[in-house]
Design a protein around this motif. Sequence first.
Motif, PDB file in Angstrom:
ATOM      1  N   ALA A 168      41.027  56.514 -60.976  1.00  0.00           N
ATOM      2  CA  ALA A 168      39.854  57.158 -61.040  1.00  0.00           C
ATOM      3  C   ALA A 168      39.355  56.082 -59.769  1.00  0.00           C
ATOM      4  N   ALA A 169      39.193  55.377 -60.354  1.00  0.00           N
ATOM      5  CA  ALA A 169      37.400  54.310 -59.681  1.00  0.00           C
ATOM      6  C   ALA A 169      37.930  54.148 -58.291  1.00  0.00           C
ATOM      7  N   ASN A 170      38.872  53.588 -57.909  1.00  0.00           N
ATOM      8  CA  ASN A 170      39.367  52.763 -56.717  1.00  0.00           C
ATOM      9  C   ASN A 170      39.760  54.810 -55.874  1.00  0.00           C
ATOM     10  N   ARG A 171      40.032  55.579 -55.987  1.00  0.00           N
ATOM     11  CA  ARG A 171      39.786  56.605 -55.425  1.00  0.00           C
ATOM     12  C   ARG A 171      38.680  57.770 -55.462  1.00  0.00           C
ATOM     13  N   GLY A 172      37.910  56.715 -55.543  1.00  0.00           N
ATOM     14  CA  GLY A 172      35.933  57.589 -55.593  1.00  0.00           C
ATOM     15  C   GLY A 172      35.643  58.489 -56.955  1.00  0.00           C
ATOM     16  N   ASN A 173      35.860  57.983 -58.186  1.00  0.00           N
ATOM     17  CA  ASN A 173      35.583  58.872 -58.646  1.00  0.00           C
ATOM     18  C   ASN A 173      34.538  58.311 -59.321  1.00  0.00           C
ATOM     19  N   ARG A 174      33.098  58.753 -59.527  1.00  0.00           N
ATOM     20  CA  ARG A 174      32.373  58.130 -59.487  1.00  0.00           C
ATOM     21  C   ARG A 174      32.400  57.803 -61.196  1.00  0.00           C
TER      22      ARG A 174
ATOM     23  N   TYR B 125      32.091  54.460 -65.876  1.00  0.00           N
ATOM     24  CA  TYR B 125      32.569  54.144 -68.022  1.00  0.00           C
ATOM     25  C   TYR B 125      33.858  52.475 -67.534  1.00  0.00           C
ATOM     26  N   LEU B 126      34.386  52.196 -66.597  1.00  0.00           N
ATOM     27  CA  LEU B 126      34.275  50.766 -66.378  1.00  0.00           C
ATOM     28  C   LEU B 126      33.320  50.143 -66.547  1.00  0.00           C
ATOM     29  N   GLY B 127      32.169  50.447 -65.457  1.00  0.00           N
ATOM     30  CA  GLY B 127      31.065  49.639 -65.657  1.00  0.00           C
ATOM     31  C   GLY B 127      30.556  48.864 -66.591  1.00  0.00           C
ATOM     32  N   ASP B 128      30.613  50.226 -68.275  1.00  0.00           N
ATOM     33  CA  ASP B 128      30.490  49.981 -69.240  1.00  0.00           C
ATOM     34  C   ASP B 128      31.545  49.051 -69.979  1.00  0.00           C
ATOM     35  N   LEU B 129      33.210  49.072 -70.022  1.00  0.00           N
ATOM     36  CA  LEU B 129      33.655  48.811 -70.296  1.00  0.00           C
ATOM     37  C   LEU B 129      34.213  47.040 -70.116  1.00  0.00           C
ATOM     38  N   LEU B 130      34.167  46.871 -68.954  1.00  0.00           N
ATOM     39  CA  LEU B 130      34.219  45.333 -68.223  1.00  0.00           C
ATOM     40  C   LEU B 130      33.215  44.483 -69.103  1.00  0.00           C
ATOM     41  N   ALA B 131      31.619  45.248 -68.996  1.00  0.00           N
ATOM     42  CA  ALA B 131      30.799  44.485 -68.922  1.00  0.00           C
ATOM     43  C   ALA B 131      30.798  43.621 -69.945  1.00  0.00           C
ATOM     44  N   THR B 132      30.936  43.778 -71.080  1.00  0.00           N
ATOM     45  CA  THR B 132      31.056  42.989 -72.228  1.00  0.00           C
ATOM     46  C   THR B 132      32.450  42.237 -72.827  1.00  0.00           C
TER      47      THR B 132
ATOM     48  N   GLN C 141      33.544  41.324 -66.613  1.00  0.00           N
ATOM     49  CA  GLN C 141      32.249  41.370 -65.705  1.00  0.00           C
ATOM     50  C   GLN C 141      32.440  41.865 -64.431  1.00  0.00           C
ATOM     51  N   LYS C 142      32.926  40.267 -63.241  1.00  0.00           N
ATOM     52  CA  LYS C 142      32.775  41.159 -61.879  1.00  0.00           C
ATOM     53  C   LYS C 142      33.187  42.228 -61.316  1.00  0.00           C
ATOM     54  N   MET C 143      34.534  43.116 -62.148  1.00  0.00           N
ATOM     55  CA  MET C 143      34.775  43.720 -61.871  1.00  0.00           C
ATOM     56  C   MET C 143      33.894  45.187 -62.661  1.00  0.00           C
ATOM     57  N   ALA C 144      33.138  45.138 -63.258  1.00  0.00           N
ATOM     58  CA  ALA C 144      32.234  45.849 -63.898  1.00  0.00           C
ATOM     59  C   ALA C 144      31.049  45.834 -63.006  1.00  0.00           C
ATOM     60  N   LYS C 145      30.792  44.729 -62.616  1.00  0.00           N
ATOM     61  CA  LYS C 145      29.613  44.243 -61.293  1.00  0.00           C
ATOM     62  C   LYS C 145      29.949  45.304 -59.882  1.00  0.00           C
ATOM     63  N   GLU C 146      31.272  45.275 -59.458  1.00  0.00           N
ATOM     64  CA  GLU C 146      31.985  45.355 -58.305  1.00  0.00           C
ATOM     65  C   GLU C 146      32.068  47.524 -58.500  1.00  0.00           C
ATOM     66  N   PHE C 147      32.104  47.671 -59.499  1.00  0.00           N
ATOM     67  CA  PHE C 147      31.695  48.978 -59.630  1.00  0.00           C
ATOM     68  C   PHE C 147      30.865  50.034 -59.832  1.00  0.00           C
ATOM     69  N   LEU C 148      29.774  49.293 -60.669  1.00  0.00           N
ATOM     70  CA  LEU C 148      28.293  49.553 -60.933  1.00  0.00           C
ATOM     71  C   LEU C 148      27.782  49.375 -59.223  1.00  0.00           C
TER      72      LEU C 148
ATOM     73  N   LYS D 150      20.978  51.517 -62.068  1.00  0.00           N
ATOM     74  CA  LYS D 150      20.228  50.018 -62.386  1.00  0.00           C
ATOM     75  C   LYS D 150      19.870  49.590 -63.807  1.00  0.00           C
ATOM     76  N   ARG D 151      20.146  50.222 -64.679  1.00  0.00           N
ATOM     77  CA  ARG D 151      20.274  49.403 -65.741  1.00  0.00           C
ATOM     78  C   ARG D 151      21.436  48.564 -66.250  1.00  0.00           C
ATOM     79  N   LYS D 152      22.021  49.250 -66.349  1.00  0.00           N
ATOM     80  CA  LYS D 152      23.571  49.306 -66.623  1.00  0.00           C
ATOM     81  C   LYS D 152      23.798  47.547 -66.095  1.00  0.00           C
ATOM     82  N   LEU D 153      23.553  48.106 -64.309  1.00  0.00           N
ATOM     83  CA  LEU D 153      23.831  46.688 -63.143  1.00  0.00           C
ATOM     84  C   LEU D 153      22.870  45.788 -63.565  1.00  0.00           C
ATOM     85  N   GLY D 154      21.819  45.797 -64.498  1.00  0.00           N
ATOM     86  CA  GLY D 154      20.595  44.961 -64.182  1.00  0.00           C
ATOM     87  C   GLY D 154      20.901  44.543 -65.376  1.00  0.00           C
ATOM     88  N   ALA D 155      21.298  44.730 -66.445  1.00  0.00           N
ATOM     89  CA  ALA D 155      22.078  44.236 -68.003  1.00  0.00           C
ATOM     90  C   ALA D 155      22.777  43.510 -67.823  1.00  0.00           C
ATOM     91  N   ILE D 156      23.625  43.415 -66.862  1.00  0.00           N
ATOM     92  CA  ILE D 156      24.976  42.307 -66.722  1.00  0.00           C
ATOM     93  C   ILE D 156      24.140  41.704 -66.007  1.00  0.00           C
TER      94      ILE D 156
END
Length: 575
Positions: A281-287, A292-299, A305-312, A325-331
Amino acid sequence: MTLPSFAFAMATRENTENTEREDETWFRIASDEGHIEATRRLGEIYSESQDTEKARGYFTKAAERGDHAAILKLASMLEEGQVEEDIHEAKRWYKKIAHQNPSASFALGMLSLRAHERSSLVADLQEANEWFQIAADLGHLPSALILGAAYSNGTGVPQDLDRSERYLKTFIESGLEDPTAYLHLGQVYLRKATQSNDAQTSYNFHQLALQNLRTAVDNGSAEACTWLGIIMNASESGAEEAKFWFRKAAGRDTFALYCLAKIMMEEGDKFEESLALMKQAANRGNREAKVYLGDLLATGDADAQKMAKEFLEEVLEEGDDPEIKRKLGAILIQSGAEEEKNRGIKLLEDLREDPAALYVLGMAGIQGKYPCNPEELLTKAATKGDAPSCVALMDIYKNSPEKLIDFVEKLVEKKVPEGYCLKGYMKAQGIAYKKDKTEAPKWYRLASVHGHKAAPYFLGQMYLRGDGVQRNLMEAKKFFEIGITRQESRAMHGLACVYLFEEETKNVVEGERWLRRASRMGYSYSTYLLGNLRYFGKVLEQDKAEGLAALRAAADAGIDEAVELLGRIEKGELT
């Protein structure tokens, strides 16, 4: 017969052996003598032969004489040129007949709607809807459909469900087939069902919503499948029927694919499959999937974490969003790379008035990754109502009761809801304050009145247990229901317990429904309880396979009772 009429008749007579060149000659003779339709027909001939300059000249000549069809043709040609000056000219021509010709007013609406695609012109939804209104009043059915959607969603106009219903019914009753009309009408009825205070009226609207959404599905609407999935996921039908509808739409609707993956994630079963669907879903452009993946993979580990950064990063490129910006900044601030860490700090510092960003910076300060006074930043965030900052400060002050009380009292003085709730919790638990459970409800009530998410749950628990107050199941139920309106999963769990275990209020069907809802919302203790009841067949119908799956999901989430119970089952101590 006058010469222009004769010439026009010669050009348009049936069963003639005239060549196209002869027709053109007769039209030109009629046009030169002032025949308006002949002039427009010449424009059409030259338009078909791609002679734009001549076509535009004859359309202009006919338009100046008031021919509506010529005006529409001329304005359309000007519009297609994508030149700003020509678009202004097109609007000028459309406006000449817009109040008499619905095609012109509709065209003006579309121009206003799509203006962001055209040079420096700016989209104006309000202006677009005003033109659609004129077109609809003149009987233009596509405009009625557009207005029906606009009034349903409140797009460019104040939301008006009754007006939306009238426009959509007008379109449907005309016999034109478009699944989006049924989709929007279903959404109207769903909103009416939500807004109604009468149970029977709400039920009737809900049934009308389902009826129209199913008609939209029958006519090929993937989005209607998605809406049916959302409805079923929130109803007694539960996740299984919701997944059916989401699967049906997933090939054409990325939001449906995201919803399907999210339900599967929440169920804790088939994690790899659900993760693959979420990534798809993410690769097909779903925001939503990217976030969701940014949150899930951040920890996770470095690769996660690299994948989380790319999605965010992708989401942030779509438009400035403080939360992203806050989610990405936290990573980034946790990165070992100095450049990335500094970028994370910059993103968070740009949000210095955002309490969640202050919390991240404060915690980074505690970890030595950001030069600051952590206590100062966390206090500032806490006074803005940030719950994690309050918890962090409680940990900082755990060995200093005076400071902890001073901190909480300052929050109370500022009428911060989190302060009221903290004071109630600390009174009930005897943290810093003298333990007094009879005092706690007063502070929980204040927090609840001021909109605190968790306070109604705490009140519900006190009334359910008779802890600090006289036991009262109806009061417990009332406060759990308030908590549910604030999306508090623990309140869902509490209400499930009221229905499952109390004879006075027993309703096993409702109890199971709320227990499953709490589990899907991420409250792992509900997942544990569901697994326990299903495995042993206590209260709920026995299903050992589902019970084991739920217990494993709860154990993976860190619920000690689930870990212990699974261990005993696997050793054969329990069957």
